[in-house]
Design a protein around this motif. Structure first.
Motif, PDB file in Angstrom:
ATOM      1  N   LEU A   1       0.829  -1.197   0.000  1.00 47.07           N
ATOM      2  CA  LEU A   1       0.000   0.000   0.000  1.00 47.07           C
ATOM      3  C   LEU A   1       0.869   1.254   0.000  1.00 47.07           C
ATOM      4  CD1 LEU A   1      -2.774   1.356   0.197  1.00 47.07           C
ATOM      5  CD2 LEU A   1      -2.631   1.116   2.689  1.00 47.07           C
ATOM      6  N   THR A   2       1.992   1.187   0.689  1.00 51.51           N
ATOM      7  CA  THR A   2       2.911   2.330   0.720  1.00 51.51           C
ATOM      8  C   THR A   2       3.433   2.646  -0.678  1.00 51.51           C
ATOM      9  OG1 THR A   2       3.562   1.782   2.992  1.00 51.51           O
ATOM     10  CG2 THR A   2       5.018   3.257   1.741  1.00 51.51           C
ATOM     11  N   ASP A   3       3.749   1.598  -1.440  1.00 50.34           N
ATOM     12  CA  ASP A   3       4.236   1.814  -2.807  1.00 50.34           C
ATOM     13  C   ASP A   3       3.173   2.511  -3.660  1.00 50.34           C
ATOM     14  OD1 ASP A   3       6.573   0.552  -2.107  1.00 50.34           O
ATOM     15  OD2 ASP A   3       5.937  -1.411  -2.866  1.00 50.34           O
ATOM     16  N   ILE A   4       1.915   2.112  -3.480  1.00 49.29           N
ATOM     17  CA  ILE A   4       0.840   2.733  -4.258  1.00 49.29           C
ATOM     18  C   ILE A   4       0.620   4.176  -3.813  1.00 49.29           C
ATOM     19  CG2 ILE A   4      -1.615   2.597  -4.839  1.00 49.29           C
ATOM     20  CD1 ILE A   4      -1.438  -0.422  -4.483  1.00 49.29           C
ATOM     21  N   GLU A   5       0.681   4.427  -2.514  1.00 48.30           N
ATOM     22  CA  GLU A   5       0.483   5.787  -2.007  1.00 48.30           C
ATOM     23  C   GLU A   5       1.536   6.748  -2.542  1.00 48.30           C
ATOM     24  OE1 GLU A   5       0.508   5.170   2.179  1.00 48.30           O
ATOM     25  OE2 GLU A   5      -1.676   4.946   2.322  1.00 48.30           O
ATOM     26  N   GLN A   6       2.746   6.244  -2.796  1.00 44.42           N
ATOM     27  CA  GLN A   6       3.795   7.102  -3.324  1.00 44.42           C
ATOM     28  C   GLN A   6       3.509   7.577  -4.740  1.00 44.42           C
ATOM     29  OE1 GLN A   6       6.370   8.362  -1.533  1.00 44.42           O
ATOM     30  NE2 GLN A   6       5.262   7.345   0.140  1.00 44.42           N
ATOM     31  N   LEU A   7       2.528   6.964  -5.396  1.00 43.64           N
ATOM     32  CA  LEU A   7       2.181   7.351  -6.765  1.00 43.64           C
ATOM     33  C   LEU A   7       1.022   8.340  -6.817  1.00 43.64           C
ATOM     34  CD1 LEU A   7       2.416   3.847  -8.497  1.00 43.64           C
ATOM     35  CD2 LEU A   7       4.109   5.684  -8.533  1.00 43.64           C
ATOM     36  N   LEU A   8       0.457   8.705  -5.669  1.00 36.99           N
ATOM     37  CA  LEU A   8      -0.600   9.704  -5.653  1.00 36.99           C
ATOM     38  C   LEU A   8      -0.051  11.045  -6.136  1.00 36.99           C
ATOM     39  CD1 LEU A   8      -2.300   8.770  -2.267  1.00 36.99           C
ATOM     40  CD2 LEU A   8      -3.324   8.558  -4.553  1.00 36.99           C
ATOM     41  N   PRO A   9      -0.860  11.856  -6.800  1.00 38.24           N
ATOM     42  CA  PRO A   9      -0.344  13.091  -7.423  1.00 38.24           C
ATOM     43  C   PRO A   9       0.373  14.025  -6.464  1.00 38.24           C
ATOM     44  CG  PRO A   9      -2.530  12.608  -8.258  1.00 38.24           C
ATOM     45  CD  PRO A   9      -2.277  11.618  -7.158  1.00 38.24           C
ATOM     46  N   TRP A  10      -0.009  14.059  -5.194  1.00 36.06           N
ATOM     47  CA  TRP A  10       0.642  14.980  -4.249  1.00 36.06           C
ATOM     48  C   TRP A  10       1.861  14.350  -3.568  1.00 36.06           C
ATOM     49  CZ3 TRP A  10      -4.482  13.541  -4.168  1.00 36.06           C
ATOM     50  CH2 TRP A  10      -4.829  12.511  -3.295  1.00 36.06           C
ATOM     51  N   ASN A  11       2.132  13.074  -3.843  1.00 40.76           N
ATOM     52  CA  ASN A  11       3.289  12.413  -3.234  1.00 40.76           C
ATOM     53  C   ASN A  11       4.458  12.248  -4.191  1.00 40.76           C
ATOM     54  OD1 ASN A  11       2.102  12.136  -0.709  1.00 40.76           O
ATOM     55  ND2 ASN A  11       1.245  10.115  -1.162  1.00 40.76           N
ATOM     56  N   VAL A  12       4.226  12.335  -5.489  1.00 40.76           N
ATOM     57  CA  VAL A  12       5.325  12.166  -6.447  1.00 40.76           C
ATOM     58  C   VAL A  12       6.200  13.422  -6.446  1.00 40.76           C
ATOM     59  CG1 VAL A  12       3.978  10.622  -7.896  1.00 40.76           C
ATOM     60  CG2 VAL A  12       3.961  13.066  -8.370  1.00 40.76           C
ATOM     61  N   ASP A  13       7.390  13.280  -6.962  1.00 36.88           N
ATOM     62  CA  ASP A  13       8.320  14.406  -7.086  1.00 36.88           C
ATOM     63  C   ASP A  13       7.879  15.269  -8.266  1.00 36.88           C
ATOM     64  OD1 ASP A  13      10.419  16.166  -7.478  1.00 36.88           O
ATOM     65  OD2 ASP A  13      11.952  14.686  -6.972  1.00 36.88           O
ATOM     66  N   LYS A  14       7.319  16.420  -7.961  1.00 41.00           N
ATOM     67  CA  LYS A  14       6.767  17.282  -9.004  1.00 41.00           C
ATOM     68  C   LYS A  14       7.839  17.712  -9.996  1.00 41.00           C
ATOM     69  CE  LYS A  14       4.265  21.642  -9.589  1.00 41.00           C
ATOM     70  NZ  LYS A  14       3.613  22.771  -8.875  1.00 41.00           N
ATOM     71  N   ASP A  15       9.002  18.107  -9.502  1.00 42.09           N
ATOM     72  CA  ASP A  15      10.075  18.543 -10.400  1.00 42.09           C
ATOM     73  C   ASP A  15      10.553  17.397 -11.288  1.00 42.09           C
ATOM     74  OD1 ASP A  15       9.949  21.076  -9.304  1.00 42.09           O
ATOM     75  OD2 ASP A  15      11.478  20.648  -7.796  1.00 42.09           O
ATOM     76  N   TYR A  16      10.600  16.203 -10.718  1.00 43.64           N
ATOM     77  CA  TYR A  16      11.041  15.031 -11.483  1.00 43.64           C
ATOM     78  C   TYR A  16      10.049  14.707 -12.597  1.00 43.64           C
ATOM     79  CZ  TYR A  16      12.077  10.073 -12.375  1.00 43.64           C
ATOM     80  OH  TYR A  16      12.362   8.879 -12.960  1.00 43.64           O
ATOM     81  N   ILE A  17       8.755  14.795 -12.275  1.00 47.12           N
ATOM     82  CA  ILE A  17       7.731  14.476 -13.273  1.00 47.12           C
ATOM     83  C   ILE A  17       7.703  15.520 -14.382  1.00 47.12           C
ATOM     84  CG2 ILE A  17       5.252  14.230 -13.657  1.00 47.12           C
ATOM     85  CD1 ILE A  17       6.478  11.863 -12.227  1.00 47.12           C
ATOM     86  N   ASN A  18       7.766  16.796 -13.994  1.00 49.96           N
ATOM     87  CA  ASN A  18       7.596  17.870 -14.975  1.00 49.96           C
ATOM     88  C   ASN A  18       8.869  18.256 -15.707  1.00 49.96           C
ATOM     89  OD1 ASN A  18       4.938  17.998 -14.232  1.00 49.96           O
ATOM     90  ND2 ASN A  18       5.162  19.774 -12.917  1.00 49.96           N
TER      91      ASN A  18
END
Length: 530
Positions: free
Chosen positions: A507-524
């Protein structure tokens, strides 16, 4: 020849006939006025501007005092052109909400890769008139924006095989990483591209199939549809966590819109189904959740609001009061819907009617004053919003309520203005709730903005083929709209999710993929292109 009507000689009987004819004339006149209003409104909806923005010239605001005197005292003061005065320690910034837009060409984003194309003088022109060789003293740089059309490539997964050269008793093969769709030739990038093209850019799957065919790749629409269904099922766990996040925050907005599903048990293909949309969550972690349901019944809202306690803001749909009463929720209304009723009534009066300060224009003027307050307190803390609303919006609302009570007795209830007044009166207890909580908005427009991408897409692809497809669409719309609210680029976020979610073990692994938990700078940052 028609026979002449024989009138009775009795005076009282004759009087009753006259009164009856007069009543019929009044009824026919009222019916004629209503039909004329509807005709003018339909013509405006067909040929006029669709904007609901209220313009001052519609009510002759520069001559309001005289206009109001002609129609009697309404209890509503003219809109002041002065900014609202600051009250209390938190002063309201009366400066324009947005900075003036600078004209001219904007600089291209510095993050985009640059390709240098050097232009030099031909060798024979690098001499002056006296024959001396010219030296380079600087550069003149101009930039053009270029684009490379979608490039299709094949990712080859080469898994090495190992064996013992002595005994040959065992052979081992390097494992294949978990894939978004097992036994499929679709990568995470391709699935993210198809999903954003449909659910963000409203491009139907059959058009995407045609695009791929022009690139030399045969991907039938049925294959793309199956991929989207599998992706929607894959992200169900993320959507469940988003729903929990949504219902934990004490303020939520809800709305619903229709969707047509062709293959649904017990329903005709032409009957409507519904997408329910909820928007809420903490301000720093906003959430939008789409949920499919075959009906618009109260039971659907009860299920979606399970575990939610607080204030529910909705439009005037008759099912919501019962939902709030059953679940012990405070019900907040939407001023945009109330304003829309008066806007339609004003448009139905035609150009001549719109220049007079009637009931509809007076209501719009007052509602405009409430929106001016909200515009100027935008960005303040909820406590400051609450205090300023109590000081400045509540007196306006009290005056409007007094005017409303009087106006209800002066306007025929069947006219569009009468219906607008009736709607306002019925919704009044919910429309004033926003003044009791600084976290609430004046209207329900935020959730309607979240619905808009779906409505635009629905105009293009028209329907869902199966219930599975409708549910998958709801999940993918939820992820995309929530990603946008959290400042993420949707394609890159979906690429990240489709790549990492198959390998999530807890569940922790899935929670890390929520939009407010991912690294915004890394994604964008555009890492997928590197």
């Amino acid at each position: 020849m028609e026979q002449a009507l024989e009138l009775p000689e009795d005076t009282e009987a004759l009087r009753q006939i006259v009164l009856s004819q007069a009543r019929q004339i009044r009824q026919l006149k009222a019916q004629q006025d209503l039909l004329q209003e509807q005709i003018r409104l339909l013509l405006h909806q067909r040929f006029g501007a669709h904007s609901e923005k209220y313009r001052a010239e519609q009510a002759d605001l520069f001559n309001e005092a005289e206009a109001y005197a002609e129609d009697g005292d309404s209890g509503v003061e003219p809109v002041s052109t002065e900014p609202l005065a600051p009250s209390g320690p938190a002063a309201i910034d009366a400066s324009p909400a947005t900075a003036p837009v600078k004209r001219g060409r904007k600089a291209l984003p510095p993050a985009l890769p640059r390709v240098d194309i050097v232009h030099e003088l031909p060798a024979e022109q690098r001499y002056c008139a006296e024959g001396h060789e010219l030296a380079v003293i600087g550069e003149v740089i101009s930039e053009q924006l270029d684009i490379i059309p979608a490039q299709v490539r094949v990712l080859r997964h080469i898994r090495k095989k190992y064996a013992c050269p002595c005994c040959s008793a065992e052979i081992k093969t390097a494992p294949l990483p978990a894939q978004p769709i097992p036994k499929s030739n679709a990568s995470a990038g391709l699935l993210a591209y198809v999903a954003t093209s449909k659910f963000l850019d409203a491009l139907p799957l059959y058009r995407q199939s045609q695009q791929f065919q022009r690139l030399g790749v045969y991907l039938p629409r049925a294959t793309l549809a199956q991929w989207m269904i599998r992706c929607g099922e894959r992200v169900q766990a993320l959507c469940n966590l988003m729903q929990e996040q949504l219902n934990q925050y004490p303020v939520q907005q809800m709305d619903e819109t229709t969707v047509q599903v062709l293959k649904e048990d017990g329903k005709a293909a032409t009957s409507p189904s519904y997408l329910w949309v909820q928007r809420g969550g903490p301000p720093a972690q906003p959430v939008v959740v789409f949920s499919y349901s075959p009906s618009r019944s109260q039971a659907v809202a009860d299920q979606l609001l399970e575990g939610f306690a607080g204030t529910l803001q909705t439009d005037g749909y008759a099912g919501y009061p019962a939902v709030c009463a059953k679940n012990g929720l405070r019900h907040a209304g939407c001023w945009a819907h109330a304003r829309r009723k008066f806007d339609e009534a004003l448009k139905a009066q035609g150009p001549k009617g719109q220049t007079k300060a009637g009931k509809a224009s007076k209501a719009l003027i007052t509602i405009q004053k409430l929106y001016r307050i909200e515009k100027q307190i935008n960005g303040l803390a909820p406590a400051d919003k609450l205090r300023i609303r109590q000081q400045q919006a509540v007196p306006i609302l009290k005056e409007m309520k007094d005017w409303l009570d009087v106006s209800l007795t002066q306007v025929p209830p069947t006219s569009l203005t009468g219906k607008a007044l009736g709607y306002l009166s019925k919704q009044w207890p919910t429309l004033t709730v926003y003044c009791e909580d600084g976290r609430l908005a004046l209207d329900n427009n935020a959730v309607e903005r979240a619905i808009r991408p779906f409505v635009i897409g629905r105009n293009n692809w028209l329907f869902s083929d199966t219930v599975q497809g409708a549910k998958a669409s709801a999940n993918l719309y939820s992820l995309i709209e929530t990603a946008k609210l959290n400042g993420l680029e949707p394609y890159r976020y979906l690429h990240h999710v489709f790549k990492e979610l198959p390998g999530a073990q807890s569940l922790t692994d899935i929670e890390q993929l929520l939009p407010w938990n991912v690294d915004k700078d890394y994604i964008n940052s555009g890492w997928v292109n590197r």
